[in-house]
Design a protein around this motif. Structure first.
Motif, PDB file in Angstrom:
ATOM      1  N   THR A 119       0.816  -1.221   0.000  1.00 43.61           N
ATOM      2  CA  THR A 119       0.000   0.000   0.000  1.00 43.61           C
ATOM      3  C   THR A 119       0.845   1.265   0.000  1.00 43.61           C
ATOM      4  OG1 THR A 119      -0.160  -0.141   2.416  1.00 43.61           O
ATOM      5  CG2 THR A 119      -1.950  -1.113   1.148  1.00 43.61           C
ATOM      6  N   ALA A 120       2.139   1.119   0.265  1.00 46.11           N
ATOM      7  CA  ALA A 120       3.009   2.297   0.214  1.00 46.11           C
ATOM      8  C   ALA A 120       3.299   2.718  -1.216  1.00 46.11           C
ATOM      9  CB  ALA A 120       4.324   1.997   0.936  1.00 46.11           C
ATOM     10  N   THR A 121       2.976   1.837  -2.173  1.00 50.69           N
ATOM     11  CA  THR A 121       3.257   2.115  -3.580  1.00 50.69           C
ATOM     12  C   THR A 121       1.986   1.955  -4.399  1.00 50.69           C
ATOM     13  OG1 THR A 121       5.484   1.194  -3.294  1.00 50.69           O
ATOM     14  CG2 THR A 121       4.712   1.479  -5.552  1.00 50.69           C
ATOM     15  N   PRO A 122       1.286   3.038  -4.785  1.00 52.59           N
ATOM     16  CA  PRO A 122       0.148   2.899  -5.710  1.00 52.59           C
ATOM     17  C   PRO A 122       0.651   2.206  -6.972  1.00 52.59           C
ATOM     18  CG  PRO A 122       0.269   5.121  -4.816  1.00 52.59           C
ATOM     19  CD  PRO A 122       1.543   4.435  -4.428  1.00 52.59           C
ATOM     20  N   GLN A 123       0.001   1.114  -7.343  1.00 50.18           N
ATOM     21  CA  GLN A 123       0.642   0.244  -8.330  1.00 50.18           C
ATOM     22  C   GLN A 123       0.192   0.457  -9.768  1.00 50.18           C
ATOM     23  OE1 GLN A 123       0.890  -3.803  -6.925  1.00 50.18           O
ATOM     24  NE2 GLN A 123       1.738  -3.167  -5.003  1.00 50.18           N
ATOM     25  N   PHE A 124      -1.092   0.649 -10.002  1.00 51.87           N
ATOM     26  CA  PHE A 124      -1.529   0.926 -11.373  1.00 51.87           C
ATOM     27  C   PHE A 124      -1.965   2.375 -11.457  1.00 51.87           C
ATOM     28  CE2 PHE A 124      -3.981   1.065 -15.213  1.00 51.87           C
ATOM     29  CZ  PHE A 124      -3.305   0.191 -16.061  1.00 51.87           C
ATOM     30  N   ILE A 125      -1.213   3.152 -12.221  1.00 54.82           N
ATOM     31  CA  ILE A 125      -1.447   4.590 -12.327  1.00 54.82           C
ATOM     32  C   ILE A 125      -1.795   4.915 -13.773  1.00 54.82           C
ATOM     33  CG2 ILE A 125      -0.495   6.873 -11.796  1.00 54.82           C
ATOM     34  CD1 ILE A 125      -0.338   4.977  -9.445  1.00 54.82           C
ATOM     35  N   SER A 126      -2.891   5.636 -13.990  1.00 52.83           N
ATOM     36  CA  SER A 126      -3.286   5.959 -15.357  1.00 52.83           C
ATOM     37  C   SER A 126      -3.437   7.459 -15.564  1.00 52.83           C
ATOM     38  CB  SER A 126      -4.608   5.262 -15.714  1.00 52.83           C
ATOM     39  OG  SER A 126      -5.676   5.824 -14.985  1.00 52.83           O
ATOM     40  N   SER A 127      -3.302   7.860 -16.810  1.00 60.14           N
ATOM     41  CA  SER A 127      -3.513   9.256 -17.179  1.00 60.14           C
ATOM     42  C   SER A 127      -5.012   9.546 -17.250  1.00 60.14           C
ATOM     43  CB  SER A 127      -2.853   9.541 -18.529  1.00 60.14           C
ATOM     44  OG  SER A 127      -3.429   8.725 -19.539  1.00 60.14           O
TER      45      SER A 127
END
Length: 271
Positions: A119-127
């Protein structure tokens, strides 16, 4: 080939059926091979957080080559063993090329933490406005600047209604040393991973410490992202539902994923 020491198996379109289930026959064949001493690993484009449903279906937790070779994941301990990323400057170059070569395409990145659901790393990030190629996406929408602000194990380029094959052909005219292009669906989605990494290199990373060579591997797959491992394995098997590129790379073609194609091959050695 002689008795394989390692079985490397793609997930979607290969090990699981169209309902994302593993049939009793295929599960039994895999278990028979493992009980006889063979090593079984997953080799998938999925990120680690999408491995647990496959583990539940299998009934045991194998090592997994994830993100098309960029990540090695130990499902038994929920630990990311290794990860290879696209640097921030490389992501910026790739994003510029992609938006110029494929007008209207949306971008997303897959990041990685220390575990499947770090949870410390947002894993799927989109524009903004990115159209997903699958249902129920688990993403965080951010600005393009934020999207490209941290290393990622892969960059996704999405254009709804387009052909992934056509997109890959166009991008290949412009992308060289920045990364490797592949795709696992023909639904307008391209994935770019760090240069030199593939499912084949991921399998090698797991197999080498065990003293297992490529000649001792049987690999199963169905899409272009499976081609490197099908070519590298001592015996590459394409599914009956496979993309023509996977068929061309394989030593044989088995039945489709909906008709126990994996089991039909494994049963020659272990049942």
């Amino acid at each position: 080939m002689t008795l394989p020491a390692l079985i490397a198996c793609d997930v979607d379109g290969t090990l699981i059926d169209d309902r994302e289930r593993i049939s009793p026959r295929t599960r039994h064949a895999v278990h028979a091979a493992v009980e006889a001493g063979a090593k079984f690993i997953l080799a998938t484009g999925r990120p680690p957080r999408w491995v647990q449903p496959v583990v539940d279906e299998l009934g045991f937790a194998p090592m997994a080559v994830c993100a098309n070779g960029a990540v090695i994941y130990d499902a038994a301990t929920d630990r990311v063993v290794s990860a290879h990323t696209l640097a921030v400057d490389t992501l910026g170059q790739l994003a510029e090329i992609a938006t110029r070569a494929i007008p209207g395409a949306g971008l997303a990145v897959e990041r990685i933490g220390r575990s499947a659901h770090d949870t410390a790393t947002p894993q799927f990030i989109s524009s903004p406005g990115y159209e997903h190629a699958w249902l129920n996406p688990d993403n965080t929408e951010v600005s393009i600047e934020d999207l490209l602000s941290a290393p990622a194990v892969k960059l996704l380029i999405r254009k709804a209604g387009a052909s992934s094959a056509d997109m890959a052909a166009e991008l290949s005219k412009h992308i060289g040393i920045e990364g490797d292009i592949t795709y696992s669906t023909n639904n307008g989605l391209i994935e770019i991973v760090p240069l030199g990494f593939s499912k084949a290199t991921g399998i090698d990373e797991i197999a080498r410490p065990l003293g297992i060579t490529a000649e001792d591997v049987v690999a199963f797959g169905d899409m272009p992202n499976d081609v490197p491992m099908l070519l590298r394995a001592g015996h590459g098997v394409a599914m009956g539902n496979a993309h023509p590129e996977a068929v061309a790379a394989a030593n044989e073609v088995t039945a489709p994923n909906t008709d126990d194609g994996v089991a039909r091959v494994l049963e020659r050695w272990w049942l």
